[in-house]
Design a protein around this motif. Structure first.
Motif, PDB file in Angstrom:
ATOM      1  N   SER A  37     160.585  40.051  99.702  1.00  0.00           N
ATOM      2  CA  SER A  37     161.489  39.797 100.829  1.00  0.00           C
ATOM      3  C   SER A  37     162.709  40.703 100.748  1.00  0.00           C
ATOM      4  CB  SER A  37     161.888  38.321 100.895  1.00  0.00           C
ATOM      5  OG  SER A  37     162.586  37.940  99.744  1.00  0.00           O
ATOM      6  N   LYS A  38     163.231  40.953  99.552  1.00  0.00           N
ATOM      7  CA  LYS A  38     164.368  41.874  99.406  1.00  0.00           C
ATOM      8  C   LYS A  38     163.970  43.300  99.767  1.00  0.00           C
ATOM      9  CE  LYS A  38     166.861  39.139  96.018  1.00  0.00           C
ATOM     10  NZ  LYS A  38     167.324  39.021  94.633  1.00  0.00           N
ATOM     11  N   LEU A  39     162.753  43.696  99.385  1.00  0.00           N
ATOM     12  CA  LEU A  39     162.252  45.025  99.723  1.00  0.00           C
ATOM     13  C   LEU A  39     162.148  45.200 101.241  1.00  0.00           C
ATOM     14  CD1 LEU A  39     160.839  47.754  98.946  1.00  0.00           C
ATOM     15  CD2 LEU A  39     158.697  46.459  99.024  1.00  0.00           C
ATOM     16  N   ILE A  40     161.598  44.205 101.910  1.00  0.00           N
ATOM     17  CA  ILE A  40     161.438  44.289 103.363  1.00  0.00           C
ATOM     18  C   ILE A  40     162.798  44.334 104.053  1.00  0.00           C
ATOM     19  CG2 ILE A  40     160.605  43.051 105.400  1.00  0.00           C
ATOM     20  CD1 ILE A  40     158.238  42.112 103.590  1.00  0.00           C
ATOM     21  N   ALA A  70     164.239  47.367 106.314  1.00  0.00           N
ATOM     22  CA  ALA A  70     164.721  47.136 107.683  1.00  0.00           C
ATOM     23  C   ALA A  70     166.142  47.672 107.860  1.00  0.00           C
ATOM     24  CB  ALA A  70     164.660  45.651 108.019  1.00  0.00           C
ATOM     25  N   ILE A  71     167.002  47.443 106.880  1.00  0.00           N
ATOM     26  CA  ILE A  71     168.377  47.942 106.959  1.00  0.00           C
ATOM     27  C   ILE A  71     168.389  49.470 106.970  1.00  0.00           C
ATOM     28  CG2 ILE A  71     170.554  48.139 105.668  1.00  0.00           C
ATOM     29  CD1 ILE A  71     170.042  45.191 104.771  1.00  0.00           C
ATOM     30  N   LEU A  72     167.630  50.080 106.058  1.00  0.00           N
ATOM     31  CA  LEU A  72     167.567  51.537 106.017  1.00  0.00           C
ATOM     32  C   LEU A  72     166.984  52.108 107.309  1.00  0.00           C
ATOM     33  CD1 LEU A  72     166.440  52.030 102.318  1.00  0.00           C
ATOM     34  CD2 LEU A  72     168.680  52.602 103.294  1.00  0.00           C
ATOM     35  N   HIS A  73     165.972  51.439 107.849  1.00  0.00           N
ATOM     36  CA  HIS A  73     165.375  51.870 109.113  1.00  0.00           C
ATOM     37  C   HIS A  73     166.422  51.843 110.229  1.00  0.00           C
ATOM     38  CE1 HIS A  73     162.460  52.326 112.332  1.00  0.00           C
ATOM     39  NE2 HIS A  73     162.953  51.230 112.898  1.00  0.00           N
ATOM     40  N   ASN A  74     167.213  50.767 110.286  1.00  0.00           N
ATOM     41  CA  ASN A  74     168.247  50.669 111.327  1.00  0.00           C
ATOM     42  C   ASN A  74     169.319  51.737 111.150  1.00  0.00           C
ATOM     43  OD1 ASN A  74     166.971  48.588 112.635  1.00  0.00           O
ATOM     44  ND2 ASN A  74     168.115  46.996 111.572  1.00  0.00           N
ATOM     45  N   GLN A 117     156.569  50.980 112.875  1.00  0.00           N
ATOM     46  CA  GLN A 117     157.657  51.911 112.582  1.00  0.00           C
ATOM     47  C   GLN A 117     158.103  51.785 111.135  1.00  0.00           C
ATOM     48  OE1 GLN A 117     160.751  51.078 115.417  1.00  0.00           O
ATOM     49  NE2 GLN A 117     159.648  52.034 117.113  1.00  0.00           N
ATOM     50  N   LEU A 118     158.240  50.550 110.653  1.00  0.00           N
ATOM     51  CA  LEU A 118     158.635  50.353 109.257  1.00  0.00           C
ATOM     52  C   LEU A 118     157.589  50.919 108.304  1.00  0.00           C
ATOM     53  CD1 LEU A 118     160.141  46.752 109.301  1.00  0.00           C
ATOM     54  CD2 LEU A 118     161.350  48.872 108.786  1.00  0.00           C
ATOM     55  N   HIS A 130     156.244  53.987 103.249  1.00  0.00           N
ATOM     56  CA  HIS A 130     154.826  53.868 102.926  1.00  0.00           C
ATOM     57  C   HIS A 130     154.511  52.705 101.981  1.00  0.00           C
ATOM     58  CE1 HIS A 130     150.790  55.417 103.112  1.00  0.00           C
ATOM     59  NE2 HIS A 130     150.692  55.235 101.817  1.00  0.00           N
ATOM     60  N   VAL A 131     155.481  52.276 101.198  1.00  0.00           N
ATOM     61  CA  VAL A 131     155.268  51.155 100.278  1.00  0.00           C
ATOM     62  C   VAL A 131     154.821  49.901 101.036  1.00  0.00           C
ATOM     63  CG1 VAL A 131     157.661  50.318 100.293  1.00  0.00           C
ATOM     64  CG2 VAL A 131     156.240  49.912  98.293  1.00  0.00           C
ATOM     65  N   LEU A 132     155.149  49.813 102.319  1.00  0.00           N
ATOM     66  CA  LEU A 132     154.783  48.646 103.118  1.00  0.00           C
ATOM     67  C   LEU A 132     153.367  48.737 103.683  1.00  0.00           C
ATOM     68  CD1 LEU A 132     158.127  48.200 105.084  1.00  0.00           C
ATOM     69  CD2 LEU A 132     157.386  47.013 103.017  1.00  0.00           C
ATOM     70  N   HIS A 133     152.676  49.842 103.482  1.00  0.00           N
ATOM     71  CA  HIS A 133     151.339  50.031 104.046  1.00  0.00           C
ATOM     72  C   HIS A 133     150.281  49.138 103.426  1.00  0.00           C
ATOM     73  CE1 HIS A 133     150.426  52.955 107.149  1.00  0.00           C
ATOM     74  NE2 HIS A 133     151.577  53.498 106.853  1.00  0.00           N
ATOM     75  N   GLY A 134     150.314  48.959 102.151  1.00  0.00           N
ATOM     76  CA  GLY A 134     149.252  48.204 101.484  1.00  0.00           C
ATOM     77  C   GLY A 134     149.790  46.946 100.842  1.00  0.00           C
TER      78      GLY A 134
END
Length: 163
Positions: free
Chosen positions: A86-89, A93-97, A66-67, A72-76
């Motif tokens: 870690s700050k990006l992730i 996660a916060i934005l996703h929630n 889902q993230l 998309h930045v998390l794809h590769g």
């Protein structure tokens, strides 16, 4: 990646409470803090444990999926220093929630570009030599399995606690 991570050090130096665990697939070595599946489980507690492990990992994989679909930045490969990654992730996660609370739909799935779709909880049966059994976590996993997965439905010990 795990072998070089700060989280491994936190677990190995016992800064994390003993009743906290990470789940890993069969490509990771079993440790007291890193629970891996049985490759050839016996009927009873081992099979119950493997089913619960597979189900839990499938939930985790769906969350990661889902993230990745939303951000998309998390794809590769993320080419940032570990502190920034870690700050990006965390930000994703916060934005996703926030999106979930506001019922903002996820982008439509356009295929799994990086080929790691593991929603069925499938595991590669890779056997990595475990080294010293006392340090490998295999005895810990056996005790954990017998304590929490000994009943027929895999629900856990009498106190109702599973994983």
């Amino acid at each position: 990646m795990l072998s070089e991570s700060g989280i491994r050090q936190l677990f190995e130096r016992r800064y994390v409470p003993a009743n906290c665990h990470l789940l890993g697939d069969s490509g990771y070595p079993c440790k007291p803090w890193l629970l891996t599946p049985y490759l050839q489980p016996r009927q009873g507690p081992q099979l119950n444990y493997k089913r619960a492990h597979k189900t839990t990992r499938a939930v985790e994989e769906r969350g990661i999926g889902q993230l990745k679909r939303r951000f998309h930045v998390l794809h590769g490969e993320v080419r940032l220093r570990p502190e920034k990654v870690s700050k990006l992730i965390i930000a994703c996660a916060i934005l996703h929630n926030i999106c979930k609370v506001r019922q903002i739909a996820e982008p439509l799935e356009d295929g799994d570009e990086d080929g790691d779709n593991d929603e069925d909880g499938g595991e590669e049966d890779i056997h990595i030599p475990q080294g010293n059994l006392a340090q490998s976590g295999l005895p810990y996993r056996a005790n954990f399995t017998n304590l929490h997965f000994r009943d027929a439905d895999g629900a856990g010990a009498a106190d109702g606690n599973g994983v």
